[in-house]
Design an enzyme around this catalytic site. Sequence first.
Site: not given
Lengths: 364, 364
Positions: A159, A229, A308, A341-342
């Site tokens: 990232s 968050r 992602d 994405h994680d």
Amino acid sequence: MSGRHGEEGLGLVTTQRAVVATPEDPLRLARGGVLEHVEVAYETYGTLSPARDNVVLVAHALTGHAHAAGHHGDPTRRGWWDSMIGPGRPVDTDRFFVVSPNLLGGCQGTTGPSSPDPRTGRPYGPDFPELETTDLVAVHRRLLDVLGIGPVHAGVGGSMGGMQVLQWLADEPGRVHRAVLVAATARLTAENMGFSAVAREAITSDPDFHGGRYAEHGVIPARGLKVARMLAHLTYVSAEGLEAKYGREGIESYLQAQGDSFLERFDANTYLVLCRLLDRFDPFADPAFAARVASGGPEVLALSFTSDWRFGTAHSAYLVERLAAAGLPVEHVELASAWGHDSFLLDPPGYHARVAAFLARAVG
Amino acid sequence: MSGRHGEEGLGLVTTQRAVVATPEDPLRLARGGVLEHVEVAYETYGTLSPARDNVVLVAHALTGHAHAAGHHGDPTRRGWWDSMIGPGRPVDTDRFFVVSPNLLGGCQGTTGPSSPDPRTGRPYGPDFPELETTDLVAVHRRLLDVLGIGPVHAGVGGSMGGMQVLQWLADEPGRVHRAVLVAATARLTAENMGFSAVAREAITSDPDFHGGRYAEHGVIPARGLKVARMLAHLTYVSAEGLEAKYGREGIESYLQAQGDSFLERFDANTYLVLCRLLDRFDPFADPAFAARVASGGPEVLALSFTSDWRFGTAHSAYLVERLAAAGLPVEHVELASAWGHDSFLLDPPGYHARVAAFLARAVG
């Protein structure tokens, strides 16, 4: 996620600090600011070889920190990339000397908005200067100088970490021999920036934000930071991953818990400084950027993940294409993963093996 | 978006009101609440045929209202579905009598949390009872009764409007002869619910929310409502649509403007009541639901759009499959569109023609 070969992983590790800028040797920033005192928090794993040629630099993502692997006393609470770094793991600490620093502007040991401003003794807060990715790299270059490290076998980042590694390749061509850019981007989309704008709105409109001077009021913009968050998490995981992991019943409490735990560890002004930096990141807008990268002749591996939707395959394809146009062939592999994405923090099939094989090649 | 044949569209229209529940004939709600006074705001377009057999009921989405077509004085400011409804348009007002009501729990003319509670004379606020989709349908069924309308030629709705039309088919089988469900869903995903949870967190954590009693404090939770709207907008448009329409430079100011304008027209408690209703909507969890729909023998057209990542093709496919399993064949067409969920409000190729052809068929 356990190590590839079932090893125990690294044991107790500690975070260290180095001073890399002083009033005599200040850090001049890309946008004009000057920092007269910069400290860097970092961890190292493994042993530096006598020839000092086995260094792997790890760059963390937006909300990461120096503690990438091992533990700080409780062996069940491991660093954020423990599955990737350790004995026998892809970034093999039996072989490599790993340097993992917190980034400039951060809030977890490296100088940032919550650090004291030497001119006033109080936290910089909103007066912390605006940063570019090249400033983050400059601080880590100084750290390596302090540690007596010249050439870097590999830079590895996911990232925003991948963005820093890309910037390294241009800022000091030839110093980093290999680069692993995982789920990275060279240019945010309008949608990426839109989510960032909503998160910033939540933080800055919180009455406890006080124009960034919340520390002086003894508060934090907790409501806004929590919303930011919760939102970010939704963009890090795929719809399919959310369904499988939390389902319709569990999603709200999961997001609530993510939001709450973030408050304990993250500074709102850091979030804002880094988000603005990300929004501006567009290095290929400078026609010379790709040529500078190519001039160093690095080997580059770009990895992206099918699900992602933050920095997916199109993002990697774009930076690969720009580098290829400058004459630098880049290996790009899209890996199947349901975790969005994680995925770069997890171990989808083929991912760790790819990284391990790439890093294990002899230095060119 | 102009009409298909270049017509001028409807002219001046007005919003009307009808009382559909009274202390003598109260509305008993699915979750146990009772409303002793319910008013409905609605508009009508076109002329009811002598046989009263040309009615098209239009159901609006989460933040919509009764003003679907024509204008209220300024011909340049048109109703939200003006491209779909008017002379010569797919919902052809030369032929059909269109009824477009605001939904129960709303804040734009129909009884909802911002309406006075008859017991206290003050706005219900957080004391407004919890609703289910079947309650929304019940209010609109009463409205049609008041208007002397029996059978309905077609129900047409996009997004949450489509969910209401689906509920109609089960709640009074046979009354609605055709249904057009555009970008609808019969069950939110965990991701859908996650975005909803973030929006709710933004609203309810705003210090001006006061547990929903903001009206008594003379304020509105403007910060939270703005963040909620900015976020929702990102989920309504595709990444590609955002890029093309606003780009990296324009996205933040676009979202800011969307958020600000929302404050003038929408009530936070309405948003919360309707979001919770949407989260719970899962009619096929009742095994009898599909059979009730099928027993009425309606013709159903489901439309979805390729770039819709809110209620995309998988959502339509799910409801089509459940109805088919109950013996009711449903026509499902996926239309190519770059504009995401918002496509149902626009005119991507083939969309209007499909709706027009479906509605023009003779009543079965």
